[in-house]
Write an enzyme that holds these catalytic residues in place. Structure first.
Site, PDB file in Angstrom:
ATOM      1  NE  ARG A   1      74.947  55.763  33.908  1.00  0.00           N
ATOM      2  CZ  ARG A   1      74.345  54.890  33.170  1.00  0.00           C
ATOM      3  NH1 ARG A   1      74.005  55.113  31.956  1.00  0.00           N
ATOM      4  NH2 ARG A   1      74.254  53.647  33.795  1.00  0.00           N
TER       5      ARG A   1
ATOM      6  CE  LYS B   1      71.464  50.769  35.253  1.00  0.00           C
ATOM      7  NZ  LYS B   1      71.341  50.226  33.812  1.00  0.00           N
TER       8      LYS B   1
ATOM      9  CE1 TYR C   1      68.142  53.909  29.153  1.00  0.00           C
ATOM     10  CE2 TYR C   1      69.711  55.127  30.475  1.00  0.00           C
ATOM     11  CZ  TYR C   1      69.235  54.874  29.307  1.00  0.00           C
ATOM     12  OH  TYR C   1      69.791  55.573  28.182  1.00  0.00           O
TER      13      TYR C   1
ATOM     14  CG  HIS D   1      67.255  47.726  31.333  1.00  0.00           C
ATOM     15  ND1 HIS D   1      67.072  47.708  29.830  1.00  0.00           N
ATOM     16  CD2 HIS D   1      67.895  48.611  31.903  1.00  0.00           C
ATOM     17  CE1 HIS D   1      67.966  48.712  29.525  1.00  0.00           C
ATOM     18  NE2 HIS D   1      68.544  49.447  30.479  1.00  0.00           N
TER      19      HIS D   1
ATOM     20  CD  GLU E   1      64.065  50.347  29.737  1.00  0.00           C
ATOM     21  OE1 GLU E   1      63.610  49.217  30.569  1.00  0.00           O
ATOM     22  OE2 GLU E   1      64.533  51.362  30.374  1.00  0.00           O
TER      23      GLU E   1
ATOM     24  CB  VAL F   1      75.239  48.274  21.112  1.00  0.00           C
ATOM     25  CG1 VAL F   1      76.468  47.507  21.651  1.00  0.00           C
ATOM     26  CG2 VAL F   1      74.453  48.802  22.167  1.00  0.00           C
TER      27      VAL F   1
ATOM     28  CB  VAL G   1      71.451  40.942  20.544  1.00  0.00           C
ATOM     29  CG1 VAL G   1      69.859  40.377  20.126  1.00  0.00           C
ATOM     30  CG2 VAL G   1      72.455  40.133  19.602  1.00  0.00           C
TER      31      VAL G   1
ATOM     32  CB  VAL H   1      77.030  45.643  25.106  1.00  0.00           C
ATOM     33  CG1 VAL H   1      76.162  47.060  25.234  1.00  0.00           C
ATOM     34  CG2 VAL H   1      78.238  45.904  24.791  1.00  0.00           C
TER      35      VAL H   1
ATOM     36  CG  ASP I   1      71.552  47.020  31.392  1.00  0.00           C
ATOM     37  OD1 ASP I   1      71.515  46.778  32.698  1.00  0.00           O
ATOM     38  OD2 ASP I   1      71.650  48.154  31.150  1.00  0.00           O
TER      39      ASP I   1
ATOM     40  CB  VAL J   1      80.249  46.170  33.404  1.00  0.00           C
ATOM     41  CG1 VAL J   1      79.754  47.608  34.360  1.00  0.00           C
ATOM     42  CG2 VAL J   1      81.397  45.867  34.229  1.00  0.00           C
ATOM     43  CB  ALA J   2      74.341  45.610  34.547  1.00  0.00           C
TER      44      ALA J   2
END
Length: 370
Positions: free
Chosen positions: A15, A75, A94, A96, A118, A179, A239, A267, A270, A298-299
């Site tokens: 991305r 990211k 992002y 995290h 986020e 999600v 979650v 999911v 992250d 996969v993060a």
């Protein structure tokens, strides 16, 4: 303001933080846009398209970082990029941070101001910049889970939809947010038996209304989780606690109640993952097996669908990005409570409570620093 976009260098991340149309919008607002050469190629945006939009193509990432007042990414910076963090730089991406202590420490030490996609909020109480990636990751979770259920990948050799005369697969989804709902849509569409668990009775009622008898909704108690995962062919961890580490709903010892060859797609990786055995993986090596259970963690799942993901993401990040560039960090977060909620670090202080709690740091409201 000089606004920079660098090529994402996280493993298999394709991305890009800004489309050519976005670059044009920043330029129309009076800003200069610096694009690292080849930054958009992974999302099928050429350097020529950025040049035609008025952006300047820069040969090296270092020059973009060093020359920019604001960096727009997708990211979080990885370790090799920490050297570019500095006081006076605004990072918009992002982050995290609650699952990434080294990056948190690097941002604080450098004094970099950061806005995390986020944790930006909206008037409806939602997380608008998280929604599109949650939608894509949720839908991908079933697509990827179905693939890794194939025996050649270590799975049970089960087809989600079954065939006439053969049982359908059982899909269990932990979490009924964006999600989980999108995972549910695809799992139902593929014909699986779907159970979705959540702690919100209101959310469960909503899911029951939209999916009706095609799914089973359950309150997310410890007993219901254990009984559900025992039947699961595919378990999706969906979650989210905004800006905080995800709770560990499935313990390592719980894997023994699952069917050999069952697949977990976490999911929530992250934010540390909601399965105790989760550890971040990449698209290059997406899976590992523990106690006979295939783990897909996969993060940056949406990175594989880079063009769709980039356009969906930048649709939600552009307006706030323009506001930050037009007004600067201090004024923008002072005037906009939703951007203030996105502030994770400011002037060497941790300004997001969930991150501070994760690492025992002092929490300082951003409003007191600007």
């Amino acid at each position: 303001m000089k606004v920079g976009v660098v090529k994402e260098i996280k493993n298999n991340e394709f991305r890009v933080g800004m489309t050519p149309d976005d670059a044009r919008a920043y330029i129309e607002h009076g800003h200069k846009v610096l694009i690292e050469k080849g930054a958009g190629e992974g999302s099928s945006f050429s350097d020529e398209e950025y040049k035609n939009a008025g952006a300047t193509i820069i040969a090296s990432a270092k020059e973009v970082w060093d020359s920019s007042d604001m960096i727009v990414k997708v990211k979080e910076p990885i370790e090799s990029e920490y050297q570019y963090l500095r006081k006076g730089l605004l990072l918009y991406t992002y982050l995290h941070l609650a699952a990434d202590k080294p990056l948190t420490e690097a941002l604080l030490k450098a004094g970099t101001d950061s806005i995390a996609y986020e944790t930006i909020t909206d008037n409806a109480g939602g997380l608008p910049c998280l929604v599109p990636m949650s939608e894509i990751a949720g839908r991908m979770s079933i697509q990827e889970g179905a693939k890794y259920l194939e025996k050649t990948y270590g799975g049970r050799g089960v087809m989600l939809a079954g065939v006439p005369g053969v049982p359908k697969a059982n899909v269990v989804i932990l979490g009924g947010g964006n999600v989980g709902t999108n995972a549910c849509k695809i799992a139902v569409g593929m014909g699986a038996n779907v159970t979705i668990l959540d702690i919100s009775a209101k959310r469960l009622a909503y899911l029951d209304d939209i999916f009706g008898s095609r799914i089973q909704t359950l309150y997310s108690s410890r007993a219901n989780i254990l009984s559900s995962i025992a039947q699961a062919d595919l378990l999706v961890g969906a979650v989210l606690l905004p800006g905080k580490k995800a709770p560990k709903l499935v313990k390592k010892e719980d894997l023994k109640v699952m069917k050999p060859g069952a697949v977990i797609v976490d999911v929530a990786v992250d934010q540390g993952g909601c399965i105790e055995t989760t550890r971040p993986t990449t698209h290059a090596e997406p899976c590992f097996i523990i106690d006979g259970i295939v783990h897909y963690c996969v993060a940056n799942m949406p990175g594989a669908l880079s063009r769709t993901s980039t356009i969906a993401l930048t649709n939600t990040t552009l307006m706030n990005g323009l506001k930050l560039a037009d007004k600067g960090f201090d004024v923008a977060v002072k005037e906009d409570k939703h951007l203030a909620n996105g502030a994770n670090t400011c002037k060497g202080k941790c300004t997001y409570q969930g991150v501070a709690e994760a690492f025992g740091l002092e929490y300082v409201p951003v409003e007191t620093l600007v």
